[in-house]
Design an enzyme around this catalytic site. Structure first.
Site, mmCIF file in Angstrom:
data_model
loop_
_atom_site.group_PDB
_atom_site.id
_atom_site.type_symbol
_atom_site.label_atom_id
_atom_site.label_comp_id
_atom_site.label_asym_id
_atom_site.label_seq_id
_atom_site.Cartn_x
_atom_site.Cartn_y
_atom_site.Cartn_z
ATOM 1 N N HIS A 165 0.867 -1.176 0.000
ATOM 2 C CA HIS A 165 0.000 0.000 0.000
ATOM 3 C C HIS A 165 0.910 1.234 0.000
ATOM 4 O O HIS A 165 1.992 1.194 0.570
ATOM 5 C CB HIS A 165 -0.844 -0.059 1.278
ATOM 6 C CG HIS A 165 -1.910 0.991 1.376
ATOM 7 N ND1 HIS A 165 -1.648 2.284 1.753
ATOM 8 C CD2 HIS A 165 -3.253 0.932 1.178
ATOM 9 C CE1 HIS A 165 -2.775 2.964 1.790
ATOM 10 N NE2 HIS A 165 -3.776 2.176 1.438
ATOM 11 N N CYS A 186 -4.855 2.522 -3.631
ATOM 12 C CA CYS A 186 -3.573 2.954 -3.050
ATOM 13 C C CYS A 186 -2.464 1.937 -3.261
ATOM 14 O O CYS A 186 -1.561 1.800 -2.431
ATOM 15 C CB CYS A 186 -3.707 3.263 -1.563
ATOM 16 S SG CYS A 186 -4.814 4.611 -1.202
ATOM 17 N N GLN A 216 -4.761 -4.846 7.094
ATOM 18 C CA GLN A 216 -5.779 -5.767 6.599
ATOM 19 C C GLN A 216 -5.749 -7.123 7.298
ATOM 20 O O GLN A 216 -6.547 -8.002 6.965
ATOM 21 C CB GLN A 216 -5.618 -5.973 5.080
ATOM 22 C CG GLN A 216 -5.830 -4.717 4.252
ATOM 23 C CD GLN A 216 -7.258 -4.185 4.296
ATOM 24 O OE1 GLN A 216 -8.185 -4.886 4.706
ATOM 25 N NE2 GLN A 216 -7.430 -2.941 3.895
ATOM 26 N N LYS A 236 -10.795 0.331 10.404
ATOM 27 C CA LYS A 236 -11.026 -0.888 9.625
ATOM 28 C C LYS A 236 -11.448 -2.052 10.504
ATOM 29 O O LYS A 236 -11.629 -3.167 10.018
ATOM 30 C CB LYS A 236 -9.749 -1.253 8.847
ATOM 31 C CG LYS A 236 -9.370 -0.237 7.775
ATOM 32 C CD LYS A 236 -8.178 -0.725 6.964
ATOM 33 C CE LYS A 236 -7.446 0.393 6.267
ATOM 34 N NZ LYS A 236 -8.063 0.789 4.991
ATOM 35 N N ASP A 259 2.813 -4.238 8.200
ATOM 36 C CA ASP A 259 1.639 -3.409 7.953
ATOM 37 C C ASP A 259 0.421 -4.324 8.103
ATOM 38 O O ASP A 259 0.081 -5.067 7.186
ATOM 39 C CB ASP A 259 1.707 -2.807 6.549
ATOM 40 C CG ASP A 259 0.399 -2.111 6.154
ATOM 41 O OD1 ASP A 259 -0.570 -2.159 6.938
ATOM 42 O OD2 ASP A 259 0.350 -1.537 5.057
HETATM 43 C C1 LIG Z 1 -2.577 -2.691 3.598
HETATM 44 C C2 LIG Z 1 -2.896 -1.312 4.030
HETATM 45 N N1 LIG Z 1 -1.934 -0.543 4.550
HETATM 46 C C3 LIG Z 1 -2.171 0.717 4.947
HETATM 47 C C4 LIG Z 1 -3.410 1.280 4.835
HETATM 48 C C5 LIG Z 1 -3.598 2.694 5.279
HETATM 49 O O1 LIG Z 1 -4.515 2.781 6.312
HETATM 50 P P1 LIG Z 1 -4.988 4.204 6.813
HETATM 51 O O2 LIG Z 1 -5.578 4.909 5.642
HETATM 52 O O3 LIG Z 1 -5.992 3.903 7.860
HETATM 53 O O4 LIG Z 1 -3.773 4.907 7.309
HETATM 54 C C6 LIG Z 1 -4.449 0.506 4.314
HETATM 55 C C7 LIG Z 1 -5.824 1.040 4.172
HETATM 56 O O5 LIG Z 1 -6.225 1.540 3.160
HETATM 57 C C8 LIG Z 1 -4.182 -0.810 3.888
HETATM 58 O O6 LIG Z 1 -5.142 -1.559 3.367
#
Ligand SMILES: Cc1ncc(COP(=O)(O)O)c(C=O)c1O
Ligand SMILES: Cc1ncc(COP(=O)(O)O)c(C=O)c1O
Lengths: 152, 414, 414, 152
Positions: free
Chosen positions: B122, B365, B202, B225, B199
């Site tokens: 991401h 993203c 998910q 989430k 990270d």
């Molecule tokens: C794998 C992953 N990493 C990071 C993020 C970023 O999360 P946030 O927008 O809550 O910072 C997301 C969510 O979109 C994600 O799915």
């Protein structure tokens, strides 16, 4: 049978629009065009690559477009290439301005609507705010192309 | 008994209609909906004991502080962290990763050091490291993605080597759905003495998490989430690593003593929480954790495998469907990204929306991975505890309808 | 008509009892209470249209995005900002100031550059600049505090000089209550070409703010001190300065295009809001702004002058009272810090608390100024729109009671 | 006449505690003490400055304290200087441990309570969680002093 959202959907995806999407017009590259620009909408990955060729008298001779993206952005680009042919640069900008106002629900003169021709079919986008960017992308790209050609 | 139909009753928004049709919410990887219990934790806070924390002598402040720290403990327990001090509250996953980038990486990395990521990260676990690379001279290296969205770890020992200082990988891809081999990669990171970050945006909301077993140095995830409000996220830091982090944001709460020209730092984790924290949302995250604990994370995962398996089955019935990522539900998180013939994802999204079905369309993203697959965008349906087979049936019919709708212009011409 | 008794009815928490006594909440400078309208904005969001913003094609996402951006516009209007793009949502004042420190100061300051602050800064407008000074070699300089908590600007032209690159000052002190001469200091900053920043944490919630008139480059403030939830704050940036800021946090939402090795930035202000924002709390901040606009900020200020004047009057009746800061209410924000004979502020706080009266005791995150006054701590009562004369009467009696209580041991011995 | 909170307040601020606050014992500096430490609670500005002097046999001969802060921290420090006199370092640590357990509401033996003497009067602090830090400050400082003396 259709409820309001189905009607609005049909307004958005008029036959004419889907046709432009399926069979985009003027997809030949115009390498000699004076005005060129690439547009990009990062949210949906829409790409628009425009060339505007102007004759000695300042009239738009031809517009070329190669791109990919959603039906709205690509149909809008295809329509743009058709409607701008034969217009002056001033008229091209005015058309763009009228189209922007149309999508934003602002005032548009009868005569302006006529000048938009097929492009007016895109007004169903109005009810889908998130798609307005798609419809406008070719037009902002065209304006950029004219800007850049001026400077260069 | 884990019963999505019962669970739905706790989520007021699921009673909502969209264009006169019942909402089918399949955009959970972007953000989840919130149960009554979480919303009530918020209103209870604001109606009964809202106060600034940590410094107040009065009853409200004591109560708010207790509940705020209790939430920290709940989150620690949820991921089996050995100590509440390991839990730093942030706004979201993104801020959590940036905290590590600013507080550890910028201070500790040098030219020729290497940071290892995967090709499927991401943007939030990529762009901060690009900044670190640019500012320190460190290099980014990537574990490639092979067939069916699985990491190709055949060259892992070359990619992770003695120059590697940090390995940071996504545990479950929010685009391909892939569950990555965290343990294998961690073992290699440990061999070369690199720090290991996960990270978990998910994975933490969707399956049991044990940071001791995972043996990671950092784990980042987002409350929004996992049934909690927007505005609250978590950075878990392994106790032995905590003291090596420089403070990040500076100001109130994070200091011990301040003079005009210098300051000393407060204890951990307050040291990393400058200014008035997002107290209410942290407490509500505690309530979300309670809710998930009651459901049982094993059950949550089981339900998600079932949902994904059923979705794969239903979507595969559609000929024009191109499903991205692993082929079996066990190897995936609870989400399915796909492309549908020549109907652009944005158009798929609009058409499903008109049926009340919320999915995501775009690059999610994860642009570099889309580029590698030569896609500008894709559609993604993602599931959570309240999604039923009926939701997936609605998705499948919606997609078929979308195909028909777009086929129209082919039939009739213009 | 501005009537605190009517206003109180909108604040559910004010019906609460503490130890069987009605809550008298006088800790507003730490955080304010929230009206029904703000709490409802939160529940409405979570029950009706919770969704991630900016990228969704579905109805919920469109609605959430619209309302989130609407909130930005409301905040812009509230401080008379020329454009919504000038409003960057942060967690709080502290993060807003750090954003400027990281994104502007670290990139632009050099050895021998000077940053000018005042001696009365909150730690949040001090400690970030200490970091900047340490990392860039820039020097911190301070406008001294003179009699009755007023800035001594007699040497302003020496302190702010051609080496000065940034002047950052608190508009209303959260400790002394002083309203600082923002215009005078700004004029001098402009003369030498320095950027001008205002820590408006204690002014924006309490009096009309016009950033065009104030002509500041940056203005930071916190939602939670102005009826909004915790977790949301604001950095206003002057349009002409916006483009000179480097991105701060990196990740989703703030990018335009991403490759494995580099990225380009999104438009402003998204460029500065990485990751999923605190959507619900931003929208609720919009509701708080609506509430304050309905009251009228002129009226809010007027009420606060009256409250402060009355508090000064009542507290001065107590012989052992030492009131800090300016002597007249017009020169102060709506707060009064004091010491009470030899009763330690912490004991004052505990004794008042037992009467249901919530005040703050400690250094209020302003240690250097306490040190200058040779105080380790002080007590502080602070007012807001729902505070009545009765609240202040309760404070005065509570303080007298505390004095008596502590005098006890003097009388009776042990 | 007193409601529960007033009773608890009287428990917190017992006469004995206020007396120690007003007239702190053993405030002379012991420059020759083997064990010294300064404690600080940034939240209320409480300061505790302790010296522990031990005789050849390992018995605490005297404890000195100079500091300032709230009634609870200063009374606690004053009481500490009295109760530790004559105890071994082991006993001092055990007393500290028992006191900590007392304030946290954990189990404390009858004999431990006796050993705490006057210090036991501070148990009213239990009901005021925010003040527990104040009461404990002198004791953590004392433990630190013993630690540091060992190393030095
Ligand atoms: C794998 C992953 N990493 C990071 C993020 C970023 O999360 P946030 O927008 O809550 O910072 C997301 C969510 O979109 C994600 O799915
Ligand atoms: C003057 C001043 N500046 C900054 C802050 C910090 O605000 P926050 O804790 O919301 O970041 C405060 C609040 O305590 C304040 O009063």
């Amino acid at each position: 049978m259709h409820g309001p959202i189905e009607q609005e959907l049909d307004e958005l995806y008029r036959e004419l629009i889907l046709d432009h999407y399926r069979r985009p017009r003027n997809t030949d590259l115009l390498p000699d065009a004076q005005h060129k620009a690439e547009g990009f909408n990062p949210f949906c990955g829409d790409q628009v690559n425009l060339q505007v060729m102007v004759d000695a008298g300042g009239t738009i001779e031809a517009v070329g477009h190669q791109g990919k993206g959603c039906s709205i952005s690509q149909a809008s680009a295809s329509m743009l290439t058709e409607i701008l042919k034969g217009k002056s640069l001033e008229e091209a900008r005015a058309t763009s301005d009228a189209f922007r106002r149309l999508l934003r629900g602002e005032e548009v003169e009868e005569s302006e609507l006529n000048a938009l021709g097929d492009v007016g079919a895109l007004q169903g986008v109005r009810r889908f705010p998130i798609r307005i960017k798609c419809a406008l992308l070719p037009w902002t790209t065209m304006e950029e192309a004219l800007e850049q050609g001026k400077q260069g | 008994m884990f019963d999505p139909k019962e669970i739905r009753k706790d989520f007021p928004i699921l009673d909502r209609q969209v264009y006169g049709k019942p909402l089918v919410y399949l955009d959970n990887a972007a953000t989840s909906q919130k149960p009554r219990q979480v919303i009530e934790a918020l209103t209870d806070y604001y109606q009964r004991y809202n106060s600034n924390v940590h410094r107040g002598v009065h009853a409200l402040s004591v109560e708010a502080t207790d509940r705020y720290e209790e939430a920290r403990q709940k989150v620690a327990d949820f991921i089996h962290a050995p100590a509440a001090e390991s839990i730093i509250f942030t706004r979201n996953t993104t801020e959590a990763i940036n905290l590590v980038a600013y507080s550890w990486a910028l201070k500790n990395l040098h030219p020729d050091d290497e940071i290892v990521l995967t090709e499927m990260e991401h943007h939030s676990n990529l762009v901060p490291w690009q900044m670190v690379a640019q500012q320190t001279g460190a290099r980014l290296c990537f574990i490639p993605v092979g067939e069916h969205g699985a990491l190709d770890i055949s060259s892992l020992d070359t990619i992770i080597n003695r120059r590697t200082r940090l390995v940071s990988i996504v545990s479950v891809s929010n685009f391909l759905g892939t569950i990555n081999p965290v343990e294998t990669i961690r073992d290699r990171a440990r061999q070369v003495g690199a720090l290991f970050m996960v990270d978990g945006a998910q994975s933490v909301p969707h399956m049991p998490t044990d940071v001791v077993e995972m043996d990671c140095d950092f784990l980042a995830f987002s409350g929004h989430k996992m049934l909690a409000p927007t505005g609250i996220g978590v950075l878990y830091v392994k106790p032995s690593v905590l003291e090596t982090l420089e403070p990040f944001l500076r100001g109130g709460e994070m200091i011990r003593e301040v003079w005009l020209d210098h300051a000393t730092w407060n204890d951990i984790p307050a040291r990393f929480e400058a200014g008035t924290p997002d107290i209410a949302d942290a407490i509500a995250l505690g309530a979300a954790v309670d809710y998930l604990q009651t459901l049982g994370m094993e059950n949550v995962r089981k339900h998600e495998i079932e949902s994904t398996a059923y979705a794969l089955e239903r979507l595969r019935e559609i000929e024009e469907m191109d499903i991205l990522g692993p082929t079996d539900a066990e190897s995936r998180g609870g989400l399915v990204a796909f492309t549908l013939g020549d109907v652009h994802p944005h158009d798929v999204g609009t058409l499903l929306d008109s049926d009340g079905i919320a999915i995501r369309a775009g690059h999610h993203c994860v642009m570099p991975m889309h580029r590698k697959l030569e896609l500008a965008a894709s559609s993604r349906a993602s599931f959570y505890v309240y999604n039923t087979r009926e939701d997936i049936d609605a998705l499948a019919s919606g997609l078929k309808k979308a195909l028909d709708y777009f086929a129209r212009s082919n039939r009739t011409g213009a």
